[in-house]
Design an enzyme around this catalytic site. Structure first.
Site, short mmCIF file in Angstrom:
data_model
loop_
_atom_site.label_atom_id
_atom_site.label_comp_id
_atom_site.label_asym_id
_atom_site.label_seq_id
_atom_site.Cartn_x
_atom_site.Cartn_y
_atom_site.Cartn_z
N LEU A 1 41.71 33.69 36.42
CA LEU A 1 40.33 33.82 35.98
C LEU A 1 40.28 33.30 34.55
O LEU A 1 41.24 33.50 33.79
CB LEU A 1 39.87 35.28 35.98
CG LEU A 1 39.68 35.97 37.32
CD1 LEU A 1 39.30 37.44 37.09
CD2 LEU A 1 38.62 35.29 38.14
N ASP A 2 39.20 32.67 34.16
CA ASP A 2 39.05 32.20 32.78
C ASP A 2 39.13 33.38 31.82
O ASP A 2 38.78 34.51 32.17
CB ASP A 2 37.71 31.49 32.60
CG ASP A 2 37.63 30.17 33.37
OD1 ASP A 2 38.70 29.63 33.71
OD2 ASP A 2 36.51 29.71 33.61
#
Length: 157
Positions: free
Chosen positions: A69-70
């Site tokens: 995930l960013d």
């Protein structure tokens, strides 16, 4: 397993599920999934440290990163505790048999108070996704406006 007493918290990261093959954790926004040049704390290192403590493991702990995930995003990250678990998880992501839901809050009120839209997402040769009517994977977007001049948007695919 959940509720076995072995699941818990690793610093600010909540362990949601832990079994022999899989570890699922909630990643808060601002925390990188893996180590980078910044030297900041990262989820993978924290998860390995938690496993070492929770299961009294001497030496290095192996943990397979199968998706990311960013850094600004928060949500569930699933990690493989064994090579077999990581391989099976990777196969599910590669086959796109996992279901993903993204929720965002945006500032500003749209012209209508709520709505739903269904589109098709297609992945190109570089892995980028784009809307492609009638091709690829079905995706839906639900939107609800709030009284606080913002909208809650849920994207599922």
């Amino acid at each position: 397993m959940r509720g076995s007493g072995r699941c818990g918290r690793l610093r600010d990261v909540q362990v949601l599920h832990c079994d022999n093959h899989v570890l699922a954790v909630y990643k808060p926004g601002g925390l990188s999934v893996q180590a980078d040049a910044s030297g900041d704390a990262d989820l993978l290192t924290l998860a390995k440290a938690w496993l070492a403590r929770a299961f009294d493991k001497p030496g290095a702990v192996w943990l397979g990163l199968v998706h990311r995930l960013d850094r600004p995003a928060r949500g569930v990250v699933v990690l493989g505790r064994t090579s077999k678990g990581a391989a099976r998880l990777s196969a599910q992501f590669r086959a796109r048999s996992s279901h993903k839901t993204y929720r965002v809050v945006v500032v500003g009120a749209p012209p209508t108070p709520a709505g739903q839209r269904t589109d098709w997402l297609q992945t190109d040769e570089r892995g980028a996704r784009r809307v492609a009517p009638g091709q690829g994977q079905e995706s839906s977007l639900d939107r609800k406006s709030t009284r606080l001049n913002s909208s809650h948007i849920t994207i599922s695919y």
